[in-house]
Design a protein around this motif. Sequence first.
Motif, PDB file in Angstrom:
ATOM      1  N   TRP A 102       0.829  -1.046   0.005  1.00 23.43           N
ATOM      2  CA  TRP A 102      -0.211  -0.003   0.011  1.00 23.43           C
ATOM      3  C   TRP A 102       0.732   1.174  -0.022  1.00 23.43           C
ATOM      4  CZ3 TRP A 102      -0.009  -2.488   4.927  1.00 23.43           C
ATOM      5  CH2 TRP A 102       0.562  -1.935   5.866  1.00 23.43           C
ATOM      6  N   ILE A 103       0.350   2.358  -0.618  1.00 24.91           N
ATOM      7  CA  ILE A 103       0.852   3.553  -0.424  1.00 24.91           C
ATOM      8  C   ILE A 103       0.920   4.380   0.765  1.00 24.91           C
ATOM      9  CG2 ILE A 103       0.960   6.059  -1.461  1.00 24.91           C
ATOM     10  CD1 ILE A 103      -0.128   4.785  -3.823  1.00 24.91           C
ATOM     11  N   ASN A 104       2.082   4.422   1.416  1.00 23.06           N
ATOM     12  CA  ASN A 104       2.034   4.994   2.920  1.00 23.06           C
ATOM     13  C   ASN A 104       2.057   6.599   2.761  1.00 23.06           C
ATOM     14  OD1 ASN A 104       2.437   4.702   5.633  1.00 23.06           O
ATOM     15  ND2 ASN A 104       4.370   5.499   5.691  1.00 23.06           N
ATOM     16  N   ASP A 105       2.572   7.066   1.533  1.00 23.02           N
ATOM     17  CA  ASP A 105       2.692   8.497   1.432  1.00 23.02           C
ATOM     18  C   ASP A 105       3.273   8.926   0.077  1.00 23.02           C
ATOM     19  OD1 ASP A 105       2.700  11.328   2.361  1.00 23.02           O
ATOM     20  OD2 ASP A 105       4.875  11.310   2.953  1.00 23.02           O
ATOM     21  N   ILE A 106       2.633  10.048  -0.384  1.00 21.10           N
ATOM     22  CA  ILE A 106       2.964  10.706  -1.601  1.00 21.10           C
ATOM     23  C   ILE A 106       3.852  11.861  -1.259  1.00 21.10           C
ATOM     24  CG2 ILE A 106       2.127  11.903  -3.676  1.00 21.10           C
ATOM     25  CD1 ILE A 106      -0.662  10.285  -3.417  1.00 21.10           C
ATOM     26  N   GLU A 107       5.149  11.511  -1.405  1.00 22.13           N
ATOM     27  CA  GLU A 107       6.212  12.512  -1.134  1.00 22.13           C
ATOM     28  C   GLU A 107       6.382  13.747  -1.933  1.00 22.13           C
ATOM     29  OE1 GLU A 107       9.368   9.611  -0.737  1.00 22.13           O
ATOM     30  OE2 GLU A 107       9.076   9.125   1.334  1.00 22.13           O
ATOM     31  N   GLY A 108       5.713  13.809  -3.108  1.00 18.15           N
ATOM     32  CA  GLY A 108       5.917  15.092  -3.978  1.00 18.15           C
ATOM     33  C   GLY A 108       6.009  14.287  -5.371  1.00 18.15           C
ATOM     34  N   MET A 109       6.313  15.318  -6.257  1.00 16.04           N
ATOM     35  CA  MET A 109       6.714  15.009  -7.823  1.00 16.04           C
ATOM     36  C   MET A 109       8.030  15.471  -8.332  1.00 16.04           C
ATOM     37  SD  MET A 109       3.304  14.346  -8.362  1.00 16.04           S
ATOM     38  CE  MET A 109       3.583  14.484 -10.325  1.00 16.04           C
ATOM     39  N   THR A 110       8.503  14.709  -9.175  1.00 15.70           N
ATOM     40  CA  THR A 110       9.885  14.642  -9.827  1.00 15.70           C
ATOM     41  C   THR A 110       9.644  15.803 -10.755  1.00 15.70           C
ATOM     42  OG1 THR A 110       9.417  13.126 -11.660  1.00 15.70           O
ATOM     43  CG2 THR A 110      10.214  12.255  -9.324  1.00 15.70           C
ATOM     44  N   LYS A 111      10.816  16.210 -11.294  1.00 20.37           N
ATOM     45  CA  LYS A 111      10.947  17.383 -12.369  1.00 20.37           C
ATOM     46  C   LYS A 111      10.187  17.001 -13.438  1.00 20.37           C
ATOM     47  CE  LYS A 111      15.381  19.346 -10.699  1.00 20.37           C
ATOM     48  NZ  LYS A 111      16.856  19.394 -11.154  1.00 20.37           N
ATOM     49  N   LYS A 112       9.973  15.668 -13.756  1.00 21.02           N
ATOM     50  CA  LYS A 112       9.291  15.036 -14.799  1.00 21.02           C
ATOM     51  C   LYS A 112       7.864  14.806 -14.669  1.00 21.02           C
ATOM     52  CE  LYS A 112      13.336  12.959 -17.287  1.00 21.02           C
ATOM     53  NZ  LYS A 112      14.017  11.953 -17.849  1.00 21.02           N
ATOM     54  N   ASP A 113       7.255  15.476 -13.438  1.00 21.58           N
ATOM     55  CA  ASP A 113       5.949  15.336 -13.092  1.00 21.58           C
ATOM     56  C   ASP A 113       5.619  13.776 -12.912  1.00 21.58           C
ATOM     57  OD1 ASP A 113       5.291  17.715 -12.958  1.00 21.58           O
ATOM     58  OD2 ASP A 113       4.843  17.821 -15.029  1.00 21.58           O
ATOM     59  N   ASN A 114       6.658  12.910 -12.302  1.00 19.90           N
ATOM     60  CA  ASN A 114       6.283  11.659 -11.732  1.00 19.90           C
ATOM     61  C   ASN A 114       5.952  11.806 -10.276  1.00 19.90           C
ATOM     62  OD1 ASN A 114       6.399  10.163 -14.453  1.00 19.90           O
ATOM     63  ND2 ASN A 114       8.780  10.338 -14.143  1.00 19.90           N
ATOM     64  N   TYR A 115       5.261  10.501  -9.787  1.00 17.40           N
ATOM     65  CA  TYR A 115       4.683  10.859  -8.429  1.00 17.40           C
ATOM     66  C   TYR A 115       6.156  10.242  -7.530  1.00 17.40           C
ATOM     67  CZ  TYR A 115       0.035  11.907  -9.286  1.00 17.40           C
ATOM     68  OH  TYR A 115      -1.032  12.291  -9.605  1.00 17.40           O
ATOM     69  N   ARG A 116       6.377  10.621  -6.637  1.00 21.85           N
ATOM     70  CA  ARG A 116       7.538  10.095  -5.759  1.00 21.85           C
ATOM     71  C   ARG A 116       6.615   9.387  -4.456  1.00 21.85           C
ATOM     72  NH1 ARG A 116       9.822  13.846  -3.262  1.00 21.85           N
ATOM     73  NH2 ARG A 116      11.476  12.634  -2.285  1.00 21.85           N
ATOM     74  N   LEU A 117       6.817   7.984  -4.332  1.00 20.43           N
ATOM     75  CA  LEU A 117       5.821   7.263  -3.621  1.00 20.43           C
ATOM     76  C   LEU A 117       6.629   6.716  -2.384  1.00 20.43           C
ATOM     77  CD1 LEU A 117       3.232   5.660  -6.052  1.00 20.43           C
ATOM     78  CD2 LEU A 117       3.103   8.049  -4.840  1.00 20.43           C
ATOM     79  N   ASN A 118       6.283   6.667  -1.110  1.00 18.21           N
ATOM     80  CA  ASN A 118       6.670   5.742  -0.062  1.00 18.21           C
ATOM     81  C   ASN A 118       5.655   4.655   0.223  1.00 18.21           C
ATOM     82  OD1 ASN A 118       6.752   4.865   2.611  1.00 18.21           O
ATOM     83  ND2 ASN A 118       8.373   6.232   2.720  1.00 18.21           N
ATOM     84  N   VAL A 119       6.073   3.348  -0.418  1.00 17.80           N
ATOM     85  CA  VAL A 119       5.174   2.207  -0.510  1.00 17.80           C
ATOM     86  C   VAL A 119       5.638   1.192   0.579  1.00 17.80           C
ATOM     87  CG1 VAL A 119       4.152   0.458  -1.920  1.00 17.80           C
ATOM     88  CG2 VAL A 119       4.806   2.616  -2.887  1.00 17.80           C
ATOM     89  N   ASN A 120       4.644   0.554   1.294  1.00 22.52           N
ATOM     90  CA  ASN A 120       5.069  -0.510   2.042  1.00 22.52           C
ATOM     91  C   ASN A 120       4.742  -1.873   1.296  1.00 22.52           C
ATOM     92  OD1 ASN A 120       5.514   0.946   4.369  1.00 22.52           O
ATOM     93  ND2 ASN A 120       3.503   0.956   5.046  1.00 22.52           N
ATOM     94  N   VAL A 121       5.680  -2.658   1.248  1.00 25.79           N
ATOM     95  CA  VAL A 121       5.650  -4.092   0.444  1.00 25.79           C
ATOM     96  C   VAL A 121       5.769  -5.182   1.415  1.00 25.79           C
ATOM     97  CG1 VAL A 121       6.299  -5.273  -1.589  1.00 25.79           C
ATOM     98  CG2 VAL A 121       6.110  -2.849  -1.210  1.00 25.79           C
ATOM     99  N   LEU A 122       4.619  -6.085   1.330  1.00 28.97           N
ATOM    100  CA  LEU A 122       5.060  -7.415   1.895  1.00 28.97           C
ATOM    101  C   LEU A 122       5.978  -8.375   1.370  1.00 28.97           C
ATOM    102  CD1 LEU A 122       4.051  -9.474   4.012  1.00 28.97           C
ATOM    103  CD2 LEU A 122       2.620 -10.172   2.528  1.00 28.97           C
ATOM    104  N   LEU A 123       7.196  -8.696   2.103  1.00 23.55           N
ATOM    105  CA  LEU A 123       8.066  -9.657   1.470  1.00 23.55           C
ATOM    106  C   LEU A 123       7.673 -11.012   1.431  1.00 23.55           C
ATOM    107  CD1 LEU A 123      11.437  -8.250   3.375  1.00 23.55           C
ATOM    108  CD2 LEU A 123      10.414  -7.546   1.019  1.00 23.55           C
ATOM    109  N   LYS A 124       8.094 -11.655   0.497  1.00 23.46           N
ATOM    110  CA  LYS A 124       7.552 -13.074   0.148  1.00 23.46           C
ATOM    111  C   LYS A 124       8.603 -14.188   0.518  1.00 23.46           C
ATOM    112  CE  LYS A 124       3.760 -14.166  -0.700  1.00 23.46           C
ATOM    113  NZ  LYS A 124       2.580 -14.641   0.096  1.00 23.46           N
TER     114      LYS A 124
END
Length: 260
Positions: free
Chosen positions: A238-260
């Motif tokens: 799940w997305i824990n936080d949207i940290e902002g945008m890059t210079k190319k208008d991409n999302y910078r995301l903080n994501v929690n991922v379950l390790l398998k």
Amino acid sequence: MSDDIYQHYRPEEQPFIDKVFGWIDQVDLTFAPYTTVFLTPREKMIVEQLVASRDEISVIFRGGYEGAERKQACIYPQYYEPNDEDFTIVLFNIKYPEKFGHLTHGRILGTFISTGIERERIGDIITDGTNWHAIVDASISDYLKTQVTKIANVGVQLEELSFEDILISEEQWEVKHVISSSLRLDTLLSKVYNFSRQRAKNSVSQGDVKVNFVPMERPDVEIGINDIISLRKFGRFWINDIEGMTKKDNYRLNVNVLLK
């Protein structure tokens, strides 16, 4: 109620928003606490935000253990002091013959739901790799004890335990920093699991993807903070936080991922 509230959420979340305001109004009118069913992380976030918009009303959450995904909310007047007794949570140990049977999260959840109870009455189901515990609403605990005697042809017995004896989950989570061109479901799946968007779309169309525990058929649905995305054989994130945008208008995301 102002329509301005709805514009901050998805159209399909409007019924839940109305329900939350109903809970808040009940607390305001009765001067008594109200405890909800189990909420997903996304629903928990919405409850927190809506309660914060009202004076003299507060909320706390409990899911049975630190880090629980699904939690009940206790909404209460600020002068009230909530305690553990305000939450209707029961812990079950699922006793079964370990040498002759095999249980999974999906089989346990499916069996519980097949008895006719609502998904929102079931909290987290956790394992240490061998043993299994399930957290449920107290209102259905006696019913489940009598109805659930087998899970996938494995004889079981539900034993109520103290939360002091709850298992330590074997799940491990990793925080990833992901750059994504959009918040579309298929785009996020491809970025988090490092495969093509076409494969992500195929996974959705094949019924392998759930959003907030509900099967999702649309690869273009936009994902928000605290939405839980499940992909069969890969796990959850799940997305824990949207940290902002890059210079190319991409999302910078903080994501929690379950390790398998």
